[in-house]
Scaffold this motif. Sequence first.
Motif, PDB file in Angstrom:
ATOM      1  N   ASP A  21       1.705   2.953   3.478  1.00 44.75           N
ATOM      2  CA  ASP A  21       1.100   4.097   3.063  1.00 44.75           C
ATOM      3  C   ASP A  21       1.678   5.270   2.965  1.00 44.75           C
ATOM      4  O   ASP A  21       1.697   6.541   3.262  1.00 44.75           O
TER       5      ASP A  21
ATOM      6  N   HIS B  90     -10.004   1.621   2.892  1.00 43.62           N
ATOM      7  CA  HIS B  90      -9.599   2.229   3.935  1.00 43.62           C
ATOM      8  C   HIS B  90     -10.959   2.651   4.645  1.00 43.62           C
ATOM      9  O   HIS B  90     -11.837   3.137   4.169  1.00 43.62           O
TER      10      HIS B  90
ATOM     11  N   GLU C 291      -7.213   3.195  -4.300  1.00 43.49           N
ATOM     12  CA  GLU C 291      -7.864   2.840  -2.659  1.00 43.49           C
ATOM     13  C   GLU C 291      -9.112   3.384  -2.409  1.00 43.49           C
ATOM     14  O   GLU C 291      -9.383   4.349  -3.140  1.00 43.49           O
TER      15      GLU C 291
ATOM     16  N   HIS D  71       0.906  -1.072  -0.069  1.00 44.53           N
ATOM     17  CA  HIS D  71      -0.047   0.052  -0.057  1.00 44.53           C
ATOM     18  C   HIS D  71       0.966   1.260  -0.019  1.00 44.53           C
ATOM     19  O   HIS D  71       1.371   1.564   0.895  1.00 44.53           O
TER      20      HIS D  71
ATOM     21  N   HIS E 293      -4.305  -0.665   6.568  1.00 43.09           N
ATOM     22  CA  HIS E 293      -4.018   0.340   7.789  1.00 43.09           C
ATOM     23  C   HIS E 293      -4.402  -0.315   9.219  1.00 43.09           C
ATOM     24  O   HIS E 293      -4.629   0.222  10.110  1.00 43.09           O
TER      25      HIS E 293
HETATM   26 ZN   LIG Z   1      -5.608   4.896   3.262  1.00 43.77          ZN
END
Ligand SMILES: [Zn+2]
Length: 361
Positions: A311, A199, A158, A47, A245
């Motif tokens: 990220d 997300h 995303e 990611h 995440h």
């Molecule tokens: Zn994100």
Amino acid sequence: MSKIKVKSRAAGYIFAGAVLLLSLVMLRVLVRAPCADDARRAFIDAHSHLHGRLPAGKADYDGAVETALKRMDELGISKAIVMPPPMPENFPRHYEYEDFLPALKKHAGRFAFLGGGGSLNVMIQQAVALGKTPDRLRKKFEERAGKIAAGGAAGFGELTAEHLSMAPRHPYESAPPDHPLFLLLADIAAERGLAIDLHMEALVKDAPVPARYKNRTNPESLRGNISALERLLAHNRKARIVWAHAGWDNTGDRTVELCRELLGRNPNLYMSVKIEEISLPQTSPLSGGRLWPQWLELLKAFPDRFVLGTDQFYASPRLSFMWPGRGKEVRSLLDQLPADLAQKIAVDNVFHIYPLAQKKL
Ligand SMILES: [Zn+2]
């Protein structure tokens, strides 16, 4: 024995010793015992983002990719999956995967990509704002998803179901994870063998926005979303959903216990781990740099379901954009895992979740 003979024999020993020493040094140079860096396990970053939009409609994704390669080499990242972030309608720095794909293709072995953050996510936000999904929007969504799949993407991302605004010009976005367009996308992903990167701040029930995120962009209260996430997962078990995440939790609800329950009930749920100081320390995998035993137990209980996702936003050097150097923390987590588990999380799981072998750039 004459003095001269003794001297020449001693010189011979010294010479032989020197040759032996030199040979050993040479041998060491040739086989090079691994130093800390060489022994480091490479990992795939599942990611990450490229920041290449310049003012006045210009772009420098080649520069952003160069930044990425430098940082990836520093962190021991062998390959990165990059994706456009989840964008709302009329986002000023809007972009999609087509914008950065030519730059990625110059380093094909180091990258894979997801698409839809700049298009599918926008359409989901439009449908939420409309309060319905007109047929024409549904058709456009389906066509766009098909184009992304045909364009070589390893998945869709995303996308977001709950995205808090944390800074000026950082959008607030929300959509029920079981929205009809998410369900449709799950079917498309399942059919094409692609994954969805989602997300979503965790909310086990409706709750006020966390005090530190009270601002003009975020609403006063947030909707519970865990049951709806489970409806999305149950809708099509062949759709692999990567809830992005894990370990970066801003509501306090994404606990080890919640992750364990959801992973236990939903075999098509995966998670990418992100660690950053700004998230809540009580749900972070690291405390003072050390991996929490509860987190280690969770990773051990579901060794095939986690990957790492820094990220990181890799920016063009032509931008004055400074982003915190994300990635060191997940590197540290990886280095604290037992070898077999580390190998799965670093590399093997990414290949199981995303069709990277079939999607050569
Ligand atoms: Zn994100």
